[in-house]
Design a protein around this motif. Sequence first.
Motif: not given
Length: 575
Positions: A35-55
């Motif tokens: 699972n991937f999430i693009d996280l955004r704030d005013r400085y830019g975007v960072t891609q997050l990767i989630i391998e643990d489905a239980n999180l």
Amino acid sequence: MKRTHNCGELTKKNLGQKVILQGWVKKTRKLGGLNFIDLRDRYGVTQLIIEDANLLNLSLLKPEFVIEVSGEVIQRKNSNPEMFTGEIEVKVSKIEIINSAELTPFEIKDNLESNEDTKMTFRYLDLRREELQKNFILRSKVNKIIRDYYCENDFIEVETPIFGKSTPEGARDFLVPSRTNHHKFYALPQSPQLYKQLLMIAGFDRYFQIAKCFRDEDLRIDRQPEFTQLDMEMSFATPEDIQNNIEGLLTKIIWETKKIKLKTPLPRITYAEAISKYGIDKPDLRFDLQIHDCNNIFSKTEINLFQNINSDSVRGIKVDHLIGKKEMEYLSETANQNKLPNLPFLKFNNGEWSGSLAKNLSDNEKKNLIEIFKIKSDCTLLIAKGEYNLVSQALGAIRNHVAKIYELFDKNEINLLWVIDFPLFEFSEEENRFVAAHHPFTQPKEESISDFDVNKKEALAAAYDIVMNGFEIGGGSQRITNEEIQKRMFKAVEMTPESVEKNFGWFINAYKFGAPYHSGCALGIDRILMILAQTNSIRDVIAFPKNSNGIDPMTNAPDVVSPNQLDELKLKLSK
């Protein structure tokens, strides 16, 4: 702060580091077991990767949720060169929802096509878009450049009142009723003009302010009821001193924000030359399209429209394109909006003439048109007849629209010039009198001192405007400090001694106690930012603007107030 980094700063240098990020969910996506999430704030975007489905149950996570994640910076398998953080991603070990979000009324993305009032109603969501946030980062940077520049040049920043006195000879004031002084009103300042002149009399010598100003006038793309200007004034200074100072500031702003070096001194053209060549007093010189006088060409014409010219002017511009029907309709509409009832034209195509004026065009007129307009290839001539200023203004507007249609200018170019030698007065049809073109404290030019109050039509002012890419971004003048000249000026605009005393007595009285000669200028910060940000509206560089009707759809201002509030102010609304 709890977060260790923002969403726009992690690179390969941070590989292996444990980090905490906080921001808004831009989007989520699933790829196989990852699972991937693009996280955004005013400085830019960072891609997050989630391998643990239980999180976390990621189906709960929607765009614009505010979250906090902890994890390790790892190398991204498929890098994205368009992102500053495109070589890394954060492998998430912990995720926490700080706040959930409902479905937004429009998608938070750049190049958004959505109803303008919807975007303004939810302005705080619109401001999350990167292209708008960049505008306000730019605005903050420009404000800092201004303050640094003037502090380095020994200017003093002084804040002047927001609540002042309503005075004539300007735009319409915004009025504020006084609760403690019944039936009396403050006026919000159209500019700090009189206060800054008083600061010169007070001996401050060099003053500046980033000032809020207010004018109750019709709105357009480069105008809002409240706006911000750089206001500055210098004692013992001539117009040339002010122009040099402003050029230094703009050189610094444009270099530090656009990396473009201005060539100074900037060009200077007179008001008369601007009207003659370009039709308006704020010409865009990124393209040519000069206006030419055609009276001599058609002095003995068979064309009915141009017969009996008398005091009228026949003027025209050459467009190096064969203008199509659709474009001609658009330009004719522009002419009508500028009080020009029709827009005659001639087309020169493969040596042949056509168009609404071609039928009765003589050989001699054809020859002269080719010579005057320097015709060497296919083109269209737009020619109009009427009162000089009216025709000039209409052709000036048409000139600008032609440039947009055929993209005759480089959008990345910054073109600046000074327009000088403005008329001291302009005639008001509404009031049937001459009024001050700038304000009644503007010094007449030396050559007009002797007869400016008699020869009002020809009188010139020691005033100057600065123009950027076809927008007036500022202006100023030498101020009157001679009591006799000031009296003549008030009389010239038909202000009685009683009216002068009532409105300006407090100001004029200060000049009795020794005043330096002084000059100043004001720059429209919002307009400058609109041009630097390459946006089409001043609203894009103002955090919470009003719409074209002067309304804030977010707060619904202006709005009704309670009867109790009106009673406190001793006001009653008329039906």
